[in-house]
Design an enzyme around this catalytic site. Sequence first.
Site, PDB file in Angstrom:
ATOM      1  N   GLU A 211       0.812  -1.215   0.000  1.00  0.00           N
ATOM      2  CA  GLU A 211       0.000   0.000   0.000  1.00  0.00           C
ATOM      3  C   GLU A 211       0.845   1.264   0.000  1.00  0.00           C
ATOM      4  O   GLU A 211       0.357   2.353   0.273  1.00  0.00           O
ATOM      5  CB  GLU A 211      -0.950  -0.024   1.205  1.00  0.00           C
ATOM      6  CG  GLU A 211      -1.877  -1.232   1.134  1.00  0.00           C
ATOM      7  CD  GLU A 211      -2.846  -1.330   2.297  1.00  0.00           C
ATOM      8  OE1 GLU A 211      -2.836  -0.442   3.163  1.00  0.00           O
ATOM      9  OE2 GLU A 211      -3.623  -2.307   2.324  1.00  0.00           O
ATOM     10  N   LYS A 347     -15.810  -1.081   2.588  1.00  0.00           N
ATOM     11  CA  LYS A 347     -15.107  -1.628   1.428  1.00  0.00           C
ATOM     12  C   LYS A 347     -16.161  -2.211   0.503  1.00  0.00           C
ATOM     13  O   LYS A 347     -16.821  -3.190   0.864  1.00  0.00           O
ATOM     14  CB  LYS A 347     -14.143  -2.736   1.869  1.00  0.00           C
ATOM     15  CG  LYS A 347     -12.980  -2.244   2.711  1.00  0.00           C
ATOM     16  CD  LYS A 347     -12.183  -3.426   3.230  1.00  0.00           C
ATOM     17  CE  LYS A 347     -10.872  -2.994   3.859  1.00  0.00           C
ATOM     18  NZ  LYS A 347     -10.220  -4.125   4.548  1.00  0.00           N
TER      19      LYS A 347
END
EC number: 4.2.1.11
Length: 438
Positions: A211, A347
């Site tokens: 990430e 999400k």
Amino acid sequence: MPITKIHARSVYDSRGNPTVEVDVVTETGLHRAIVPSGASTGQHEAHELRDGDKTHWGGKGVLKAVENVNKTIAPAVIEENLDVKDQSKVDEFLKKLDGSANKSNLGANAILGVSLAIAKAGAAEKGVPLYAHISDLAGTKKPYVLPVPFQNVLNGGSHAGGRLAFQEFMIVPSAAPSFSEALRQGAEVYQKLKTLAKKKYGQSAGNVGDEGGVAPDIQTAEEALDLITEAIEQAGYTGKMKIAMDVASSEFYKADVKKYDLDFKNPDSDSSKWLTYEQLADLYKTLASKYPIVSIEDPFAEDDWEAWSYFYKTSDFQIVGDDLTVTNPLRIKKAIETKACNALLLKVNQIGTLTESIQAAKDSYADNWGVMVSHRSGETEDVTIADIAVGLRSGQIKTGAPARSERLAKLNQILRIEEELGNNAIYAGEKFRTSVNL
């Protein structure tokens, strides 16, 4: 305006794993969405369909999901002649077509790709940006709220080597006057952190994880937080930059003894040092008293409800449920009833349609929770979640470090939205937890 074509293909995510891309064609043109995927996934998530053929992509192929779009979903949706602007009807149709509780027949990755691509077609037909269409669908008020970017600058846990148990350490530029300033501050701190990490831990410590965060060989949370605090100081933002953590503690929970092993990456971990949830809660409180921590995600394991409720009663910062809630309405309802947390990590691929994602946010807002819109560790150039964060007025987005294009794509999209909206938008800032009410 009818859909004339729906076509899916297998493309690659930021980890080099296959994922599903869907094209939807209407008179307004081609509308495309790509589905992300996670590394540490909650067991209660909607079902991501993978081929399981170990001779191709190590079993991670998505050819079945692609085929389900092209052979089952596409003809059915086109024949139904659905209005692309009516997202709830579209998503209800997709859910019925699948027929299972967790989208395991067609695959949540197949369904979500179609759901998001149709949402983009709906926005185009209305002649508005995607965030405006989502705002209409969710019924959120104006002005628009631009989110605080929670930037994951240091990685541990399942995302990195080293013994560090906690998965993410994020900087939170909530004192900035605008989104663009927040991003600048975050980028400056990140650059200082990279330089510091290399200096203290060697050249390889500047290498970035999935990430975009650095992953030095750090052993403890204090060591990580000291490094971040020093970077904040060097960048000149002491007192102006907060910190958040995603502990992802399900990854190191020993369910049989109900304890947490902070040395879980060591095969010879000493079981006498494993912590009860009360001890782990005390550790969080100690850290929060020493460092400017405003938010902790997944402080306890996904089914350790007792621990969550205990922590909620005795702490005052934002407690975010991710593995706990997996964007699932039933899990969110239980978390509200048991007073387990006070914020939702949203999400879209955990639930599998845009409508259900919007509903999850609304359910959370109804109980005065915060909502943080989130990427996954396996990401793509798709920027839909940026529009979702703005459209829902969530006030917080988590999309990695200011590094790696699949992370920056979302942040750059919010910069564009900020520019486009001008005075018709406000920055959530310190009120990120209650921004829906701003």
